[in-house]
Write an enzyme that holds these catalytic residues in place. Structure first.
Site, short mmCIF file in Angstrom:
data_model
loop_
_atom_site.label_atom_id
_atom_site.label_comp_id
_atom_site.label_asym_id
_atom_site.label_seq_id
_atom_site.Cartn_x
_atom_site.Cartn_y
_atom_site.Cartn_z
N CYS A 2 0.82 -1.20 0.00
CA CYS A 2 0.00 0.00 0.00
C CYS A 2 0.85 1.25 0.00
CB CYS A 2 -0.91 0.00 1.23
SG CYS A 2 -1.79 -1.55 1.48
N GLY A 78 2.96 -2.73 3.94
CA GLY A 78 3.87 -3.84 4.11
C GLY A 78 3.18 -5.17 4.29
N GLU A 79 3.97 -6.14 4.72
CA GLU A 79 3.48 -7.49 4.99
C GLU A 79 4.20 -8.05 6.21
OE1 GLU A 79 1.03 -8.93 3.41
OE2 GLU A 79 0.89 -7.58 1.68
N ASP A 102 -3.08 -8.91 8.51
CA ASP A 102 -1.92 -8.59 9.34
C ASP A 102 -2.01 -7.17 9.88
OD1 ASP A 102 -1.55 -7.45 6.84
OD2 ASP A 102 0.59 -7.88 6.74
N SER A 376 11.73 -11.89 -5.20
CA SER A 376 12.94 -11.52 -5.93
C SER A 376 14.18 -11.78 -5.08
CB SER A 376 12.86 -10.04 -6.32
OG SER A 376 13.99 -9.63 -7.07
#
Length: 612
Positions: A2, A78-79, A102, A376
């Site tokens: 986000c 974020g995560e 989360d 990645s």
């Protein structure tokens, strides 16, 4: 993933400033195309743009929670990769949840532990929690700086956001470039000074820091540091330990309610991630999508320059067959690559890595057509020693940032008006200041001390530059990219691996190669490090040459006030060969320097930067 925005002033009634928070939040539409929301009160305005990855219904923001009569509001980018672990602890402490997102876990963690919540969470994040009753704004950024967070303080108003453009959308903030900022651009660029946003009075919350803003103070604190510890495991145990942390990190980062893929170059790092992910998918009856980047007709012009050894395409093909992925190639052409220099600047908010950025921008644009999340391989080279400066004596002993060794040559590009700027002195000061923070053991050998220094510098400087590039180019295309090698557990462990083990078998990233045995084909394990692929087509050089010529011939071009016209004209006429040394790292050479100067002019013009 986000975008967040906000401003807080405890000394002034902010009522009626709705349009400002809306304008700031609108700058983040690409980071969060799926939904948006605001929180508005007397002293705080918060905004959020959402890219839906987990819990479409329950994860909306700003998220508000009232506990014991106290109101808390979070905006979060974020995560978390240990959401369920933290949720379990909070359930045991008596809290309840209305969603499986989360976001709610993070907000509840802050309510319960305060700033110490940062000791419990593992993920990539930049977030702000506004405690209305306590009159406090808490801002925090993840340990390695995967997610961005900028701020400024103007007239008792703390203004923050995911990007510099977000701050500039607030009328209190102006795009002013001082001599200090200009020094950064030419001495360090495309890197930035730690905590700097280049423009006057714009800063970023450094990785592993939190900031607390109250009616009477603004304080910034470091909550996570590397620590020097004895390494007691042998090579086999070390390789197994690395594998255990890394596989766990990769698997945790595959969690999402939307399509997930991996970037696959056929190099060691992306191949490990893709192999683990493909196995995880296969066990669940799914096929992993993998993606690689290349350039039209690049095989006709490819050159081995001792840094770029072999093209990726053959290796990516080998790996996708080995792991059984559905593989896709994104092919860039010269015109697209040059045109996207502008989009890359607008994504980055300052000049970046030229076509190394624009190629990634186009790659992410292609990947986003079918995916929302990608994994990645960034950060492996920094923590395990993959770059030439870890093994080549002239770079190892450079006594400066090894990716930017030729500051004197950089000075030649400045106009006579700015020739008095001492770029070398600035760089030396930053280098020495960074070294003063390196943790050592008293028992470290001279070589071990040197490698610790290089790993530390890479994590705090070079890695941040690459992570910034990856975040901006991907999020400008509404693509969330996760980086398993940036798991702080792996970074902490790898920091203390001694040189003879880090370079096991006298190879760059030797111990990581050993950890990859059994996961990858042996020839992939042994493949020599090759950097991010770039174009070797002289047609691209011709395009940027002509573009910079037009800029130099336009008397209104803002860059003309900064550069030495004679030196830059020679650079253009020679296609970059007059500049004899790399500008930055292994990839930014003559053509990229020409493109970097184009980006500098675009930035000055499009952002209406005032030079003072």
């Amino acid at each position: 993933m986000c975008g967040i925005a906000g401003f807080v002033n405890f000394k002034k009634n902010l009522t009626g400033q709705n349009k400002i928070i809306e304008a700031m939040t609108d700058t983040l539409k690409k980071r969060g195309p799926d939904s948006h929301g605001y929180y508005m009160s007397k002293n705080a305005f918060l905004g959020h743009r959402r890219l839906i990855v987990v819990d479409p219904k329950g994860g909306s923001q700003p998220m508000l929670k009232v506990i014991n009569g106290k109101k808390y509001v979070i905006v979060y980018n974020g995560e978390l990769y240990n959401t369920e672990d933290v949720r379990k602890l909070l359930l045991e402490a008596g809290y309840s949840f209305n969603s499986y997102s989360d976001t709610e876990v993070l907000l509840t963690a802050y309510i319960h532990w305060g700033k110490n919540c940062l000791k419990y969470i593992n993920g990539i994040f930049a977030f702000g929690v506004y405690s209305e009753n306590d009159k406090k704004l808490f801002l925090a950024r993840d340990p390695l700086g995967v997610k961005p967070l900028f701020y400024t303080l103007k007239d008792h108003t703390l203004i923050f956001g995911s990007e510099i453009k977000t701050l500039l959308a607030n009328p209190l903030v102006e795009p002013i470039l001082t001599e200090q900022g200009l020094t950064e651009i030419f001495a360090l660029g495309p890197a930035r000074d730690l905590g700097s946003g280049v423009l006057k009075d714009i800063f970023d919350v450094p990785p592993a820091y939190y900031l607390e803003f109250t009616p009477n103070s603004m304080e910034k604190h470091e909550y996570w540091k590397l620590a020097a510890k004895p390494h007691t495991e042998n090579a086999d145990e070390t390789a197994d330990h690395i594998k255990s942390i890394l596989v766990d990190a990769i698997q945790r980062q595959l969690y999402a309610d939307v399509p997930v893929c991996t970037f696959l170059s056929g190099g060691l790092d992306s191949s490990i991630i893709s192999a683990v992910a493909a196995k995880y998918f296969k066990e669940r009856g799914k096929v992993l999508n993998t993606y690689s980047i290349d350039y039209k007709d690049n095989e006709l012009y490819f050159k081995n320059d001792n840094f770029v050894i072999t093209p990726d395409s053959v290796w990516a093909e080998k790996m996708h067959k080995f792991i059984g992925s559905s593989h896709h190639k994104i092919i860039n052409n010269n015109a697209e690559l040059a045109h996207a220099l502008k989009e890359a600047v607008e994504a980055n908010d300052i000049p970046g890595m030229a076509d190394i950025d624009s190629s990634l921008y186009l790659f992410c644009k292609g990947v986003r057509k079918e995916n929302i999340v990608a994994l990645s391989g960034e950060c492996a080279d920094e923590i395990f020693g993959g770059y030439p400066w870890f093994t080549r004596k002239e770079m190892l002993d450079a006594n400066t940032f090894p990716w930017s060794r030729f500051v004197k040559e950089r000075s030649s590009l400045l106009s006579p008006e700015f020739k008095s700027i001492n770029l070398q002195e600035f760089v030396d000061a930053k280098y020495k200041d960074s070294l003063s923070n390196v943790p050592y053991l008293d028992t470290d050998s001279p070589r071990a001390r040197k490698i610790r220094e290089l790993v530390y510098l890479n994590i705090k400087w070079f890695m941040i530059t690459l992570l910034t590039r990856k975040d901006r180019m991907s999020m400008a295309n509404s693509l969330e990219v996760r980086v398993p090698f940036a798991d702080y557990r792996l970074v902490e462990y790898a920091y203390n691996i001694p040189p003879e083990m880090r370079f096991y078998g006298d190879r760059e990233k030797g111990i990581l190669r050993k950890a990859a045995e059994g996961i990858l084909p042996q020839d992939v394990v042994e493949r020599k490090k090759s950097p991010y692929p770039k174009t070797f087509d002289p047609g691209y050089t011709s395009i940027v040459q002509n573009w910079l010529k037009e800029i130099l011939n336009d008397k209104t071009s803002p860059i003309l006030d900064i550069i030495d016209l004679k030196t830059v004209k020679e650079l253009v006429e020679t296609g970059g060969t007059s500049y004899k040394t790399p500008w930055f790292g292994q990839l930014m050479k003559g053509p990229q320097l020409i493109a970097y100067l184009i980006q500098l002019d675009i930035w000055l013009k499009e952002y209406k930067v005032k030079l003072i």
